[in-house]
Motif scaffolding. Structure first.
Motif, PDB file in Angstrom:
ATOM      1  N   UNK A  16       0.836  -1.210   0.000  1.00  0.00           N
ATOM      2  CA  UNK A  16       0.000   0.000   0.000  1.00  0.00           C
ATOM      3  C   UNK A  16       0.868   1.257   0.000  1.00  0.00           C
ATOM      4  N   UNK A  17       1.888   1.266   0.824  1.00  0.00           N
ATOM      5  CA  UNK A  17       2.694   2.469   1.031  1.00  0.00           C
ATOM      6  C   UNK A  17       3.669   2.722  -0.115  1.00  0.00           C
ATOM      7  N   UNK A  18       4.271   1.655  -0.651  1.00  0.00           N
ATOM      8  CA  UNK A  18       5.400   1.833  -1.571  1.00  0.00           C
ATOM      9  C   UNK A  18       5.082   1.631  -3.046  1.00  0.00           C
ATOM     10  N   UNK A  19       3.979   0.926  -3.380  1.00  0.00           N
ATOM     11  CA  UNK A  19       3.696   0.691  -4.788  1.00  0.00           C
ATOM     12  C   UNK A  19       3.239   1.977  -5.474  1.00  0.00           C
ATOM     13  N   UNK A  20       3.820   2.245  -6.634  1.00  0.00           N
ATOM     14  CA  UNK A  20       3.448   3.442  -7.395  1.00  0.00           C
ATOM     15  C   UNK A  20       2.345   3.150  -8.416  1.00  0.00           C
ATOM     16  N   UNK A  21       1.936   1.892  -8.504  1.00  0.00           N
ATOM     17  CA  UNK A  21       0.837   1.542  -9.410  1.00  0.00           C
ATOM     18  C   UNK A  21      -0.477   2.017  -8.817  1.00  0.00           C
ATOM     19  N   UNK A  22      -1.366   2.456  -9.670  1.00  0.00           N
ATOM     20  CA  UNK A  22      -2.667   2.927  -9.186  1.00  0.00           C
ATOM     21  C   UNK A  22      -3.747   1.863  -9.266  1.00  0.00           C
ATOM     22  N   UNK A  23      -3.402   0.688  -9.777  1.00  0.00           N
ATOM     23  CA  UNK A  23      -4.370  -0.404  -9.864  1.00  0.00           C
ATOM     24  C   UNK A  23      -3.626  -1.722  -9.715  1.00  0.00           C
ATOM     25  N   UNK A  24      -3.922  -2.447  -8.648  1.00  0.00           N
ATOM     26  CA  UNK A  24      -3.314  -3.759  -8.427  1.00  0.00           C
ATOM     27  C   UNK A  24      -4.186  -4.560  -7.477  1.00  0.00           C
ATOM     28  N   UNK A  25      -3.958  -5.862  -7.412  1.00  0.00           N
ATOM     29  CA  UNK A  25      -4.642  -6.680  -6.402  1.00  0.00           C
ATOM     30  C   UNK A  25      -3.658  -7.671  -5.817  1.00  0.00           C
ATOM     31  N   UNK A  26      -3.875  -7.995  -4.549  1.00  0.00           N
ATOM     32  CA  UNK A  26      -2.975  -8.857  -3.787  1.00  0.00           C
ATOM     33  C   UNK A  26      -3.806  -9.907  -3.064  1.00  0.00           C
ATOM     34  N   UNK A  27      -3.530 -11.181  -3.346  1.00  0.00           N
ATOM     35  CA  UNK A  27      -4.202 -12.286  -2.651  1.00  0.00           C
ATOM     36  C   UNK A  27      -3.518 -12.472  -1.309  1.00  0.00           C
ATOM     37  N   UNK A  28      -4.239 -12.223  -0.211  1.00  0.00           N
ATOM     38  CA  UNK A  28      -3.607 -12.279   1.112  1.00  0.00           C
ATOM     39  C   UNK A  28      -3.931 -13.556   1.867  1.00  0.00           C
ATOM     40  N   UNK A  29      -4.715 -14.459   1.241  1.00  0.00           N
ATOM     41  CA  UNK A  29      -5.031 -15.735   1.880  1.00  0.00           C
ATOM     42  C   UNK A  29      -6.446 -15.788   2.407  1.00  0.00           C
ATOM     43  N   UNK A  30      -6.936 -17.016   2.615  1.00  0.00           N
ATOM     44  CA  UNK A  30      -8.293 -17.264   3.127  1.00  0.00           C
ATOM     45  C   UNK A  30      -9.349 -16.562   2.272  1.00  0.00           C
ATOM     46  N   UNK A  31      -9.123 -16.559   0.934  1.00  0.00           N
ATOM     47  CA  UNK A  31     -10.044 -15.987  -0.038  1.00  0.00           C
ATOM     48  C   UNK A  31     -10.290 -14.494   0.208  1.00  0.00           C
ATOM     49  N   UNK A  32      -9.301 -13.829   0.794  1.00  0.00           N
ATOM     50  CA  UNK A  32      -9.373 -12.380   0.989  1.00  0.00           C
ATOM     51  C   UNK A  32      -8.366 -11.729   0.053  1.00  0.00           C
ATOM     52  N   UNK A  33      -8.777 -10.652  -0.602  1.00  0.00           N
ATOM     53  CA  UNK A  33      -7.858  -9.910  -1.467  1.00  0.00           C
ATOM     54  C   UNK A  33      -7.816  -8.457  -1.031  1.00  0.00           C
ATOM     55  N   UNK A  34      -6.662  -7.842  -1.272  1.00  0.00           N
ATOM     56  CA  UNK A  34      -6.481  -6.405  -1.074  1.00  0.00           C
ATOM     57  C   UNK A  34      -6.293  -5.802  -2.459  1.00  0.00           C
ATOM     58  N   UNK A  35      -7.091  -4.803  -2.777  1.00  0.00           N
ATOM     59  CA  UNK A  35      -7.096  -4.218  -4.118  1.00  0.00           C
ATOM     60  C   UNK A  35      -6.864  -2.718  -4.018  1.00  0.00           C
ATOM     61  N   UNK A  36      -6.001  -2.193  -4.876  1.00  0.00           N
ATOM     62  CA  UNK A  36      -5.927  -0.740  -5.016  1.00  0.00           C
ATOM     63  C   UNK A  36      -6.760  -0.348  -6.215  1.00  0.00           C
ATOM     64  N   UNK A  37      -7.711   0.542  -5.996  1.00  0.00           N
ATOM     65  CA  UNK A  37      -8.574   1.049  -7.055  1.00  0.00           C
ATOM     66  C   UNK A  37      -8.370   2.558  -7.134  1.00  0.00           C
ATOM     67  N   UNK A  38      -7.248   2.946  -7.780  1.00  0.00           N
ATOM     68  CA  UNK A  38      -6.880   4.341  -7.958  1.00  0.00           C
ATOM     69  C   UNK A  38      -6.573   4.997  -6.609  1.00  0.00           C
ATOM     70  N   UNK A  39      -7.434   5.786  -6.066  1.00  0.00           N
ATOM     71  CA  UNK A  39      -7.110   6.485  -4.818  1.00  0.00           C
ATOM     72  C   UNK A  39      -7.570   5.738  -3.569  1.00  0.00           C
ATOM     73  N   UNK A  40      -8.129   4.550  -3.745  1.00  0.00           N
ATOM     74  CA  UNK A  40      -8.663   3.800  -2.610  1.00  0.00           C
ATOM     75  C   UNK A  40      -8.027   2.419  -2.502  1.00  0.00           C
ATOM     76  N   UNK A  41      -7.937   1.940  -1.262  1.00  0.00           N
ATOM     77  CA  UNK A  41      -7.563   0.554  -0.968  1.00  0.00           C
ATOM     78  C   UNK A  41      -8.821  -0.155  -0.498  1.00  0.00           C
ATOM     79  N   UNK A  42      -9.039  -1.354  -1.045  1.00  0.00           N
ATOM     80  CA  UNK A  42     -10.237  -2.109  -0.675  1.00  0.00           C
ATOM     81  C   UNK A  42      -9.844  -3.531  -0.281  1.00  0.00           C
ATOM     82  N   UNK A  43     -10.376  -3.983   0.860  1.00  0.00           N
ATOM     83  CA  UNK A  43     -10.243  -5.369   1.293  1.00  0.00           C
ATOM     84  C   UNK A  43     -11.598  -6.041   1.121  1.00  0.00           C
ATOM     85  N   UNK A  44     -11.596  -7.259   0.572  1.00  0.00           N
ATOM     86  CA  UNK A  44     -12.870  -7.956   0.337  1.00  0.00           C
ATOM     87  C   UNK A  44     -12.617  -9.437   0.122  1.00  0.00           C
ATOM     88  N   UNK A  45     -13.684 -10.209   0.186  1.00  0.00           N
ATOM     89  CA  UNK A  45     -13.606 -11.600  -0.236  1.00  0.00           C
ATOM     90  C   UNK A  45     -13.336 -11.607  -1.732  1.00  0.00           C
TER      91      UNK A  45
END
Length: 477
Positions: free
Chosen positions: A307-336
Motif C-alpha cells: 500500500x505504502x510503496x507501490x506506485x501503481x494505481x491499480x493492483x490486487x494482492x491475494x492475502x489468503x483465506x479468499x481475501x484480497x487487497x485491491x488498489x482502485x486508484x485512490x482507494x484501498x479495498x479489502x474484500x472476499x
C-alpha cells in the motif's frame, strides 16, 4: 505463629477488590478449583472474605480425564474441601483425549476450551457475576516467555489480563501479582490441604519446559526474571489497549464498509503512524476472515508495504483465506475474492422490448424499440448510462456479456482501443470490471459499455427509421 504470608495475601486481595470494584454485596463468584495450592488458596480467600463483602461462592471443578485415577481423587478432594467450608460444589467429567482427536487441538488448548465452557455453564446456572481464576505471577511469566519464544507483538506481551469480560461474565485473577511460592506458603501456614498435579512435571508440554528449563536457565542472568516478565505484561497490556483504541478511532474515521468490503483512501492511510497502519490492516482482516490468526506480522507487513510503496494505481494482492487487497486508484479495498463468485456470462438479446438483470450485479439493462420520431428528442439528453442505435444497422441477436481477453472497441472519432485500457482510463475498479456488461452484435463487435463509452457502430443518421434505446438501471443501494 502469625500467618504473615496468608495475611498479606488477604490484604492484597482486599486492596484489589476496593481498587477494581470487582465484586459487590450480593455478587455470586464461581471459583475455578483444580485442587492445587493456588486454587485452594483462592477458595479459602474468597470464603474468608465473603462475610466481610457480602458475596457468595460456588466451587467448580472439572475432571479432564487425562489421568483417570489421579483425576478422580482430585475431584473427591476438592468436593471435600468445599463441603468442609459449606460452599456449594459443581463438577463435570469430560474426555479431553477424545475431544483432542475430534478437533485436532493440543492437550492444553483442548483442556482450556472444555474448562471455560464448563465454568460459563456454572456461572449461567447460578447467575454468577464473575469467575475467579487462580493464575499467579509465575503463570504470567511463563505465558509472556512462551509468547516471546513463539513470536508475538504488543498484544501477546500483555500476557494474561487480570480481569476481562467474556460472554457477559467477568473473569477475575486476583493472584496475578503474587508468587506461587507465597500461595504455597499461605496454605502451609494455615494448614490448608492441597494436591500436586503430576502432569506439571511432564516435559512434553511446552509450558512445563518453559517453567522447568527455560526460566531457571535465564534466571542466571536476572534473578528477578519472573517479576520482570510480569511487569512487562503490566506495561505492555494497557499500552496495547490504548493503541487498539486509537486504531478503532482511525477505523471509524477512514474506513467505509459496503456489502462486505472495507475501503479507505491511500493518502490518509499513508499519513497514519506505522503502528496504526499495521493495526488497521489487522482489524480489517479480523472482520473478513474466520481464521484471522493466520495473518501474522510478515503477511500484514507485506500488505502495508504494498500500500505504502507501490506506485501503481491499480493492483490486487491475494492475502489468503479468499481475501484480497485491491488498489482502485485512490482507494484501498479489502474484500472476499470477487473472482470466486462471478462466472462469465453471455445473454442473447432479440429485437424486442426487454429488461435484463446483469449477473453479479443488482443493476439491470432496459431495451426498447422506438420510432425515430419518438426518440429524436432524447438523443440530445442521454446520460452515460443510456445509448441509442439505428436498429436497422444493428445485427441481431445482440449479446450482453462479460469482458473477455482481447476485447476491442471502435470509438467515435478516436480509433480502436482495448476495453482493458478503456477501463483503466475510466478508473473502473478491478472489483467491478467482471460484472460490468459489454453490449456486442452478432459479429462480436463491442457496441456499448454502459456508464463508460459507446462505439461508432450503428450510429443514427437523418434517414434512420427505427431506434434501439438502451439504458442501464442502477440499483437503489
Amino acid at each position: 505463629m502469625e500467618p504473615q504470608t496468608w495475611n498479606r495475601t488477604l490484604d492484597h486481595v482486599r486492596m484489589l477488590v476496593q481498587q477494581e470494584t470487582w465484586w459487590r454485596p450480593g455478587s455470586c463468584i464461581v471459583a475455578a478449583v483444580s485442587g492445587g495450592p493456588d486454587s485452594i488458596a483462592l477458595l479459602h480467600v474468597l470464603h474468608q472474605l465473603s462475610p466481610e463483602y457480602g458475596w457468595s461462592v460456588i466451587c467448580a471443578h472439572m475432571n479432564h480425564g487425562f489421568r483417570p485415577e489421579e483425576s478422580a481423587a482430585e475431584a473427591e478432594f476438592v468436593e471435600a474441601q468445599a463441603m468442609a467450608l459449606g460452599i456449594p460444589f459443581e463438577s463435570e467429567q469430560v474426555d479431553a483425549p477424545v475431544y483432542m482427536q475430534q478437533t485436532g487441538k493440543g492437550a492444553q488448548e483442548a483442556a482450556r476450551e472444555l474448562r471455560y465452557r464448563f465454568l460459563h455453564r456454572i456461572a449461567a446456572k447460578h447467575s454468577a457475576d464473575s469467575i475467579a481464576l487462580a493464575h499467579h505471577m509465575d503463570d504470567q511469566a511463563e505465558t509472556v516467555m512462551m509468547r516471546i519464544i513463539r513470536g508475538t507483538g504488543p498484544d501477546g506481551m500483555g500476557g494474561i489480563k487480570m480481569n476481562r469480560i467474556e460472554k457477559n461474565v467477568e473473569l477475575v485473577r486476583p493472584f496475578l501479582r503474587i508468587y506461587k511460592a507465597d500461595l504455597i506458603r499461605s496454605c502451609e501456614e494455615c494448614h490448608f490441604q492441597y494436591m500436586n498435579d503430576s502432569s506439571n512435571e511432564l516435559r512434553k508440554y511446552t509450558r512445563n519446559r518453559i517453567r522447568l528449563d527455560v526460566l531457571p536457565f535465564l534466571q542466571q542472568y536476572n534473578r528477578q526474571l519472573v517479576p520482570t516478565l510480569s511487569r512487562l505484561a503490566e506495561i505492555a497490556g494497557p499500552e496495547s489497549e490504548y493503541i487498539q483504541q486509537q486504531t478503532e478511532a482511525l477505523y471509524a474515521e477512514l474506513v467505509k464498509e459496503k456489502e462486505g468490503s472495507f475501503s479507505f483512501p491511500v493518502t490518509s492511510f499513508v499519513g497514519a503512524h506505522v503502528a496504526l497502519q499495521r493495526r488497521l490492516i489487522k482489524l480489517i482482516l479480523n472482520y473478513l476472515s474466520s481464521t484471522a490468526e493466520q495473518f501474522d506480522f510478515t503477511k500484514i507487513e507485506l500488505i502495508r508495504q504494498q500500500i505504502v510503496n507501490s506506485h501503481l494505481t491499480s493492483w490486487n494482492l491475494d492475502v489468503g483465506d479468499r481475501v484480497i487487497c485491491v488498489r482502485e486508484y485512490e482507494d484501498i479495498r479489502f474484500m472476499q475474492d470477487y473472482r470466486d463468485g462471478i462466472e462469465p456470462f453471455c445473454i442473447p438479446l432479440q429485437r424486442e422490448n426487454a429488461t435484463i438483470s446483469i449477473p453479479g450485479s443488482s443493476d439491470q439493462v432496459e431495451i426498447r424499440l422506438l420510432e425515430w420520431k419518438e426518440c429524436h428528442s432524447e438523443a440530445l439528453q442521454l446520460s452515460s448510462d443510456e445509448a441509442l442505435f439505428d436498429a436497422d444497422l444493428t445485427d441481431f441477436p445482440l449479446y450482453l456479456r462479460s469482458r473477455r481477453p482481447g476485447d476491442m472497441i471502435k470509438l467515435l472519432g478516436s480509433g480502436t482501443k482495448k476495453v482493458k485500457n478503456l477501463f483503466i482510463d475510466a478508473k473502473i475498479p478491478l472489483s467491478q470490471r467482471d460484472c460490468l456488461p459489454l453490449l456486442t452484435d452478432d459479429h462480436g463487435r463491442v457496441l456499448w459499455i454502459p456508464g463508460v463509452r459507446r462505439s461508432q457502430e450503428a450510429l443514427l443518421h437523418p434517414g434512420s427509421i427505427h431506434c434501439l434505446y438502451m439504458r442501464r438501471i442502477k440499483s437503489a443501494k
